[in-house]
Design an enzyme around this catalytic site. Structure first.
Site, PDB file in Angstrom:
ATOM      1  N   ARG A 271      -8.758  11.412  12.440  1.00  0.00           N
ATOM      2  CA  ARG A 271      -7.639  11.446  13.107  1.00  0.00           C
ATOM      3  C   ARG A 271      -7.009  13.009  12.846  1.00  0.00           C
ATOM      4  O   ARG A 271      -6.847  13.980  12.414  1.00  0.00           O
ATOM      5  CB  ARG A 271      -6.913  10.290  11.863  1.00  0.00           C
TER       6      ARG A 271
ATOM      7  N   ASP B 138       2.196  -1.705  11.503  1.00  0.00           N
ATOM      8  CA  ASP B 138       0.742  -1.891  11.173  1.00  0.00           C
ATOM      9  C   ASP B 138       0.355  -3.702  11.469  1.00  0.00           C
ATOM     10  O   ASP B 138      -0.989  -3.586  11.063  1.00  0.00           O
ATOM     11  CB  ASP B 138       0.611  -1.305  10.118  1.00  0.00           C
TER      12      ASP B 138
ATOM     13  N   GLY C 245      -4.795   7.792   5.287  1.00  0.00           N
ATOM     14  CA  GLY C 245      -3.709   9.027   6.254  1.00  0.00           C
ATOM     15  C   GLY C 245      -2.848   8.598   5.767  1.00  0.00           C
ATOM     16  O   GLY C 245      -2.499  10.209   5.324  1.00  0.00           O
TER      17      GLY C 245
ATOM     18  N   LYS D  19       1.193  -1.499  -0.412  1.00  0.00           N
ATOM     19  CA  LYS D  19       0.244   0.237   0.066  1.00  0.00           C
ATOM     20  C   LYS D  19       0.825   1.350   0.239  1.00  0.00           C
ATOM     21  O   LYS D  19       0.594   1.849  -0.588  1.00  0.00           O
ATOM     22  CB  LYS D  19      -1.198   0.152   1.410  1.00  0.00           C
TER      23      LYS D  19
ATOM     24  N   SER E   6       6.870   8.368  12.347  1.00  0.00           N
ATOM     25  CA  SER E   6       6.267   8.612  11.322  1.00  0.00           C
ATOM     26  C   SER E   6       6.198   8.982  11.062  1.00  0.00           C
ATOM     27  O   SER E   6       6.718   9.694   9.847  1.00  0.00           O
ATOM     28  CB  SER E   6       4.949   9.482  12.242  1.00  0.00           C
TER      29      SER E   6
HETATM   30  C1  S3P Z   1       2.597   4.525   6.614  1.00  0.00           C
HETATM   31  C2  S3P Z   1       2.796   5.034   7.944  1.00  0.00           C
HETATM   32  C3  S3P Z   1       2.604   4.052   9.020  1.00  0.00           C
HETATM   33  C4  S3P Z   1       1.536   3.304   8.730  1.00  0.00           C
HETATM   34  C5  S3P Z   1       0.294   3.449   7.134  1.00  0.00           C
HETATM   35  C6  S3P Z   1       1.873   3.440   6.165  1.00  0.00           C
HETATM   36  C7  S3P Z   1       3.397   5.237   5.371  1.00  0.00           C
HETATM   37  O1  S3P Z   1       1.985   5.290   9.732  1.00  0.00           O
HETATM   38  O2  S3P Z   1       0.570   3.323   9.955  1.00  0.00           O
HETATM   39  O3  S3P Z   1      -0.183   2.863   7.341  1.00  0.00           O
HETATM   40  O4  S3P Z   1       2.621   4.904   4.080  1.00  0.00           O
HETATM   41  O5  S3P Z   1       3.832   6.039   5.438  1.00  0.00           O
HETATM   42  P1  S3P Z   1       2.461   6.542  10.573  1.00  0.00           P
HETATM   43  O6  S3P Z   1       3.447   6.825   9.665  1.00  0.00           O
HETATM   44  O7  S3P Z   1       1.477   6.932  11.192  1.00  0.00           O
HETATM   45  O8  S3P Z   1       2.830   5.967  11.727  1.00  0.00           O
END
Ligand code: S3P
Length: 439
Positions: free
Chosen positions: A128, A320, A100, A27, A172
């Protein structure tokens, strides 16, 4: 979107997992392939693209900003890049569903555009936290209106960005990526310092497309004013989706499953490390590199698991994967303790509470703590649990069926389509007895 229709899962107890399967594309990498492919000069051919709602929301948003994108068809997408300054104003609010990653990365990228845009999402996304991105972007000179730190986000036009030195308050990858993407449009250099390593797909893809990124330990620096050159991107299978089958095979006697061409980027393999510490039998083969991302086939054979104290340094590397790992803990002998994982409370749902509540309904001794959970392994019973519209909670309880004493019903599973559209079919082919009920 599929989440408009309510779906439940009913999983019958027992069974084990067998065979060789390829789960859908990663993803995180799928999102980034559309974003960076759109800003590149030339045509980017993507294969293995995840045709799930989240990545499709990103794809639709770039179409709405004038990018010609062919597909997806059988995981193939062709992105006709418009260059760093070729996006055009969307003629309405950009709806990003449950995603997100879309809203946080896009906010960085759009902060540097010459047009205004408004980013919205579904009920879950609208709850969020977004200050984690609006704060650093504001420091760079952007002007972003939000609803008390939540979406919708309106990114005002005409603000010149300046590079900053930013120490992330939390681990993050979304925030790191947001700031780096804004940094491409900023004057001077932008530096992000991470409290712990997080997924580095943005850095790898930027480099792969010829945009220099300097990585020095916990520090990433990018200069504004560069350009991206189109390339072909082969998206590996998503280790986060593979996780459900890895855990399923680890808990169900006689299981032996191979997951092919899975991304094993070192910033994503916490689940392998944690399951191995619990005693799981996991072997990797066919290791290689595709488009700058390491891949391998992952074989998991059943072996009895034991409870552990999960090392905190593994938390961002498995962020995740915890809903599924909690099911492994519920099937392990002894106690599993997770700490340092408060970020789980602000995912698509509060994943600590959602899992603790569901496990308790199924008769497992699971106590939530502020920043984690304590699970005493035992017997999984039967019952009706809530996924809280969270794809990973839904799939975690589905695989729990392999070790359950009776039927488990899981409510509100439509959002599984955000990350794993063919989960029910693949799970049934591998050995689960899973039925989807449309309401
Ligand atoms: C992601 C980062 C993570 C992860 C999300 C995908 C990304 O989130 O939980 O499913 O693609 O950069 P966070 O940056 O909030 O930890």
């Amino acid at each position: 979107m599929s989440s408009d229709h309510k779906k439940s899962y009913v999983v019958q107890p027992g069974g084990n997992l067998q065979g060789e399967i390829r789960v859908p594309g990663d993803k995180s990498i799928s999102h980034r392939s559309i974003m960076l492919g759109s800003l590149a000069e030339g045509i980017t051919e993507v294969t293995g693209f995840l045709e799930g709602d989240d990545a499709l929301a990103t794809l639709a948003s770039f179409r709405a900003m004038g990018v010609k994108i062919d597909g997806p068809k059988d995981g193939k997408v062709t992105v006709h890049g418009v260059g760093m300054h070729g996006l055009t104003a969307p003629d309405k609010d950009v709806y990003l569903g449950n995603s997100g990653t879309s809203i946080r990365l896009l906010s960085g990228l759009l902060a540097g555009q010459s047009f205004e845009s408004t980013l919205t999402g579904d009920i879950s996304l609208s709850k969020r936290p977004m200050r984690r991105v609006t704060d650093p972007l504001t420091q760079m000179g952007a002007e972003i209106a939000s609803l008390e730190g939540k979406p919708p986000l309106t990114i005002k036009a005409g603000h010149k960005l300046t590079g900053i030195h930013y120490t992330l308050p939390m681990a993050s990858a979304q925030v790191k990526s947001c700031v780096l993407l804004a940094g491409m449009y900023a004057e001077g250099s932008t530096t992000v310092v991470e409290p712990a390593p997080t997924r580095d797909h943005t850095e790898r893809m930027l480099s792969g497309m010829g945009y220099p990124v300097e990585v020095n330990g916990d520090t990433v620096t990018i200069e504004g004013g560069g350009k991206l050159t189109a390339t072909n991107i082969d998206v590996p299978a998503d280790i986060s989706s593979a996780t459900f089958f890895m855990v399923g095979a680890a808990i169900a006697e006689d299981s032996d499953i191979i997951l092919t061409h899975v991304g094993i980027n070192p910033t994503r393999i916490g689940v392998i490390n944690i399951l191995r510490l619990m005693g799981a039998d996991i072997t990797l083969s066919n290791e290689g590199l595709t488009g700058g991302e390491p891949v391998a086939d992952i074989r998991v054979k059943y072996a009895p698991l034991k409870g552990i104290n999960i090392p905190e340094d593994q938390v961002p590397l498995a962020i995740d994967e915890f809903p599924a790992l909690f099911i492994a803990a519920a099937c392990a002998e002894g106690q599993t303790v997770l700490t340092g994982a408060e970020e789980l409370r602000v995912k698509e749902s509060d994943r600590i509470q959602a899992m603790a509540d569901g496990l308790q309904i199924l008769g497992v001794d699971a106590q939530s703590t502020e920043d984690g959970i304590i699970i005493n392994g035992g017997v999984i019973g039967s019952g009706e649990v809530e996924s809280h519209d969270d794809h990973r909670i839904a799939m975690a309880f589905a695989i729990a069926g392999l070790q359950a004493g009776g039927t488990i019903q899981i409510n509100d599973c439509a959002n599984v389509a955000t990350s794993f559209p063919n989960f029910v079919d693949l799970a049934n082919n591998a050995g689960l007895s899973l039925e989807q009920i449309d309401e």
